[in-house]
Design an enzyme around this catalytic site. Structure first.
Site, short mmCIF file in Angstrom:
data_model
loop_
_atom_site.label_atom_id
_atom_site.label_comp_id
_atom_site.label_asym_id
_atom_site.label_seq_id
_atom_site.Cartn_x
_atom_site.Cartn_y
_atom_site.Cartn_z
N LYS A 65 0.84 -1.19 0.00
CA LYS A 65 0.00 0.00 0.00
C LYS A 65 0.88 1.25 0.00
O LYS A 65 1.91 1.29 0.68
CB LYS A 65 -0.90 -0.02 1.24
CG LYS A 65 -1.94 1.09 1.29
CD LYS A 65 -2.82 0.97 2.54
CE LYS A 65 -3.90 2.05 2.57
NZ LYS A 65 -4.76 1.95 3.78
N SER A 111 -9.85 2.11 2.97
CA SER A 111 -8.95 2.82 2.10
C SER A 111 -7.94 1.94 1.37
O SER A 111 -7.32 2.40 0.40
CB SER A 111 -8.19 3.88 2.90
OG SER A 111 -7.29 3.27 3.81
N SER A 145 -10.13 -0.01 7.24
CA SER A 145 -9.53 0.12 5.91
C SER A 145 -8.83 -1.13 5.38
O SER A 145 -8.44 -1.17 4.22
CB SER A 145 -8.52 1.28 5.91
OG SER A 145 -9.18 2.51 5.82
#
Lengths: 116, 487
Positions: B67, B142, B166
């Site tokens: 990420k 997210s 997330s």
């Protein structure tokens, strides 16, 4: 602006004995944006006024709870005075630290003059 | 052969490389090619140097996607924000350093909601990510890029971060396993901070065994993060055969009003499966859970407004071109650099922390958090796990909720209480819904969408959680997704 905030707080105290006041004005938004060093366009400011009112209106139900004697929680894991050994270790070099800076002068971060 | 490579989980790929059936470079090239051809905007960058980990590490060079919230030495890291354009960290985050040391190879940086703020991955400055199950829908957020990458088979597994859901919510919306460890289990050093009292890194994987494998390599106390503790015991590969003697609690005051009927139906079926595997379902009170979302949407923005103060155009990232002084430079840099949701959270947090409002909002929210922590402690005296759906709905349409931030925030209804309590939780594939979200669908149904089950455990009970999840996974006839559809 300071007086406006005080006035809102006083109205809040007078109305509900608490200071929650979900009606956010455009002036409040402009004031908070200034605190946050955040330039908002006029459209953004109008949208922000609506959005903050909506979210703050929702969270107001926390006020139903009587929590006067409750301790606040900042962190859930119990750690007290976490210390590490005081050892010298290599860190970033000055060049590494400056490598990402938008502007560098004389081996430091350069910024526009304050107060102008 | 390539379809065979695609079918290997990360743990299976480690074994295959160690057995000499597959070479690390073959697997790496395979995934790098797939990531380069990604159709879902899952990646912000794909490794161009073909840097394969040296042989001999425990992860055997198996590739992983990271990420964009994690700093990687020498690789542009922007947290999907324009304000960090051009930022190339001079160091690795601890999670990346640990994976590197364990012998992982890195495929690329995955897309995400800007600074991890969002539940749909539509807040990226570099475009929304699309859900590989249905490209007209969101992958969740997210960690949406990580979830889409794993679901589409452009990475065998990926790292995510979870502040209010997330990791878990995108895992649920993409039919994957997502684990948010206990707060403090994994170091936050080098993770671009959103809400420091809540942020945790964790795995997004195809199955529970892979989640355990990644957790094993990323947890640990770290001198660079004084809030890190690590896990008290080694993470072991889950091996439980049944759920005998284990109690699964359903929070009694759950508000099913905002929950899609099919999500409730899949949840009920999940409870039956837990019972069939020997578990017991009980109801338990979590009286303050209903206030969690409110407390969260004060606490997280308050912490974010402080953390994001460092994005000021001085030390890194982009600076606005202004003729005026320092204050104008700050205000314009931040006004141009942040997207709408990040601005909203900064404003919300600054307001909640401002003089005259601090006690009423931030102070009250922190007290609510105390009550939620107490609720969870009491609950775990009568049960081993707490279960809920992960998300109130299946993946929603792109653009469906972008005009109404409050509706978007309600997506986090089930995940946020757990974040505030700091306990570990996993989201698992639990079933499928028909494409219109009206009914439960059988595996293989055209256009079906995944539904997730969330299981939460007490602090530091990750091994127990992974064992229970492993049993549930085995009992669930739904262990594939877009990555097996072939392409």
């Amino acid at each position: 602006m300071f007086y406006k905030v005080v006035a809102l707080v006083l109205i809040g105290v007078w109305v509900g004995g608490r200071t929650l006041c979900a009606v956010i004005s455009g002036e409040d938004v402009a004031y908070v944006a200034r605190l946050a060093r955040l330039r908002l366009t006029e459209d953004e400011q109008a949208q922000m006024t609506r959005d903050l009112s909506s979210v703050l209106g929702y969270v107001e139900h926390m006020d139903e709870l009587s929590l006067e004697d409750v301790q606040p929680t900042a962190r859930v894991v119990d750690l007290v005075n976490e210390l590490r050994p005081d050892e010298v270790k290599p860190g970033l070099t000055k060049d590494q630290a400056l490598a990402n800076a938008p502007e560098v002068a004389d081996g430091g971060f350069a910024v526009p003059a304050a107060g102008s | 052969m390539s379809q065979d490579l695609l079918k290997l989980s990360a743990a299976q790929a480690v074994s295959a490389i160690q057995a000499g059936d597959v070479s690390a470079s073959e697997l790496y090239d395979f995934y790098r090619r797939r990531a380069s051809a990604d159709e879902f905007n899952s990646y912000l960058s794909v490794d161009s140097d073909s840097t394969i980990a040296p042989a001999g590490g425990e992860l055997a060079g198996v590739p992983i996607a990271i990420k964009d919230l994690f700093c990687m030495e020498g690789v542009e890291t922007r947290a999907a924000s324009k304000i960090l354009n051009g930022y190339v960290p001079p160091y690795d985050s601890t999670v990346v350093a640990k994976l590197r040391a364990a012998g992982a190879s890195f495929i690329g940086k995955t897309n995400m909601d800007e600074f991890a703020m969002g539940s749909s991955n539509e807040n990226s400055a570099f475009g929304a990510v699309r859900n590989p199950w249905d490209p007209t829908r969101v992958p969740g957020g997210s960690s949406g890029g990580s979830a889409a990458a794993v679901a589409a088979g452009t990475a065998p597994w990926a790292t995510g971060t979870d502040t209010g859901g997330s990791i878990r919510q995108p895992a649920a919306l993409c039919g994957l396993v997502g684990l948010k460890p206990t707060y403090g289990a994994v170091s936050r050093f080098g993770m671009i901070a959103f809400a420091s009292s809540l942020d945790q890194a964790g795995p997004i994987t195809r199955d529970v065994a892979d989640a355990a494998l990644m957790l094993k390599h990323i947890h640990g106390k770290d001198a660079s993060d004084s809030t890190s503790i690590g896990l008290p015991e080694d993470v072991v590969a889950p091996s439980a055969e049944n759920l005998n003697g284990l109690k699964f609690g359903i929070p009694a005051p759950l508000d099913w009003g905002g929950v899609q009927t099919v999500v409730k139906a899949v949840f009920d079926a999940s409870c039956k499966r837990i019972e069939a595997a020997g578990g017991e379902i009980v109801e338990l009170p979590l009286p303050h859970a209903d206030y969690a979302l409110s407390a969260y949407y004060i606490i997280a923005p308050a912490e974010a407004s402080a953390n994001l103060a460092r994005m000021d155009g001085v030390r890194f990232g982009q600076r606005a071109d202004v003729s005026g002084g320092l204050t104008e430079m700050y205000e314009t840099t931040r006004g141009e650099g942040f997207g709408p949701e990040v601005k909203r959270r900064i404003m919300l947090g600054t307001y909640a922390l401002s003089s005259g409002y601090y006690d009423a909002y931030y102070g009250q929210a922190q007290k609510v958090r105390t009550k939620i922590v107490e609720d969870f402690k009491a609950a775990y005296e009568t049960c081993d796990f707490i279960i809920t759906p992960t998300s109130p709905s299946v993946a929603f349409g792109l653009g469906e909720k972008t005009d109404d931030p409050l509706q978007m925030y309600l997506s986090d209804y089930f995940t946020v209480p757990i974040s505030l309590a700091g306990v570990p939780a996993i989201s698992l594939p639990a079933g499928l819904a028909t494409s219109d979200g009206s009914a439960v669908a059988e595996p293989g149904t055209e256009g079906a969408l995944p539904v997730g089950l969330q299981i939460a455990a007490p602090h530091f009970a990750e091994n127990k959680l992974l064992d229970a999840a492993h049993v549930f996974e085995r009992e669930t006839d739904f262990a594939d997704g877009p990555w097996t559809w072939g392409s």
